[in-house]
Design an enzyme around this catalytic site. Structure first.
Site, short mmCIF file in Angstrom:
data_model
loop_
_atom_site.label_atom_id
_atom_site.label_comp_id
_atom_site.label_asym_id
_atom_site.label_seq_id
_atom_site.Cartn_x
_atom_site.Cartn_y
_atom_site.Cartn_z
N HIS A 144 0.84 -1.21 0.00
CA HIS A 144 0.00 0.00 0.00
C HIS A 144 0.87 1.25 0.00
CE1 HIS A 144 -3.09 -2.58 2.33
NE2 HIS A 144 -3.58 -2.41 1.11
N LYS B 2 -18.05 -6.16 7.97
CA LYS B 2 -16.80 -6.84 8.28
C LYS B 2 -16.22 -6.31 9.57
CE LYS B 2 -13.81 -7.92 4.95
NZ LYS B 2 -12.88 -7.68 3.83
N ARG C 78 -1.88 -5.98 -8.59
CA ARG C 78 -0.89 -7.01 -8.28
C ARG C 78 -0.79 -8.05 -9.39
NH1 ARG C 78 -3.56 -8.18 -2.56
NH2 ARG C 78 -5.28 -8.07 -4.00
N SER D 237 -3.32 -7.43 2.97
CA SER D 237 -3.49 -7.29 4.43
C SER D 237 -3.94 -8.61 5.05
CB SER D 237 -4.53 -6.21 4.73
OG SER D 237 -4.06 -4.95 4.33
#
Length: 164
Positions: free
Chosen positions: A17, A41, A90, A127
């Site tokens: 990040h 969440k 990514r 993460s």
């Protein structure tokens, strides 16, 4: 003033990040890091803790503003006159989803999305993966800033004790 936003949950912020934020901060006068609030969440860190960690690890850039948001990212952008979203990619699998989001965002509001290829060093990093490896005692010191590493270790120890 040229503004852009780097959105995400950042639970916790990783070196991947930070790489994207640092690179964006060189291209724009002001970078907003928008920490997404997702009530469905339960994060490891609270929104306030994430914001504080991000502020601490991005302070050296001098042009990063960290705020939370709930709802549509394009509304966050409109409220702050931000014309661009910067997203790190990514892998090809990221592109499929992010392209759909980019097309929706420009259709909804005219906000552009710029894709930045992730540094190959961090191409596998998320993460969730950091939290999982750390929870099992793996070394994630090369994946997160030192401040985050300390807080991550503390939080996981707290949770471990709570579960005993």
């Amino acid at each position: 003033m040229r503004r852009a936003v780097c959105p995400g949950s950042f639970d916790p912020i990783t070196n991947g990040h930070l790489d994207i934020i640092a690179r964006a901060s060189k291209l724009y006068d002001e970078i907003y890091v928008a920490v997404m609030i997702n009530q469905s969440k339960q994060g490891l860190f609270t929104i306030e803790e994430r914001i504080e960690l991000i502020r601490e690890v991005t302070a050296e850039y001098g042009n990063v503003v960290v705020e939370s948001f709930h709802g549509l990212l394009v509304d966050f952008c409109k409220q702050r006159d931000i014309p661009a979203i910067v997203k790190g990619l990514r892998a090809v699998s990221d592109f499929d989803y992010e392209l759909q989001m980019a097309q929706m965002n420009i259709g909804l509001s005219g906000v552009e999305t710029l894709f930045v290829p992730t540094n190959p060093t961090y191409s596998f990093l998320s993460s969730s993966l950091v939290k999982e490896v750390a929870a099992w005692g793996g070394d994630v010191s090369h994946l997160v800033p030192p401040t985050v590493l300390g807080e991550l270790g503390d939080r996981l120890r707290e949770r471990g004790k709570a579960g005993d």
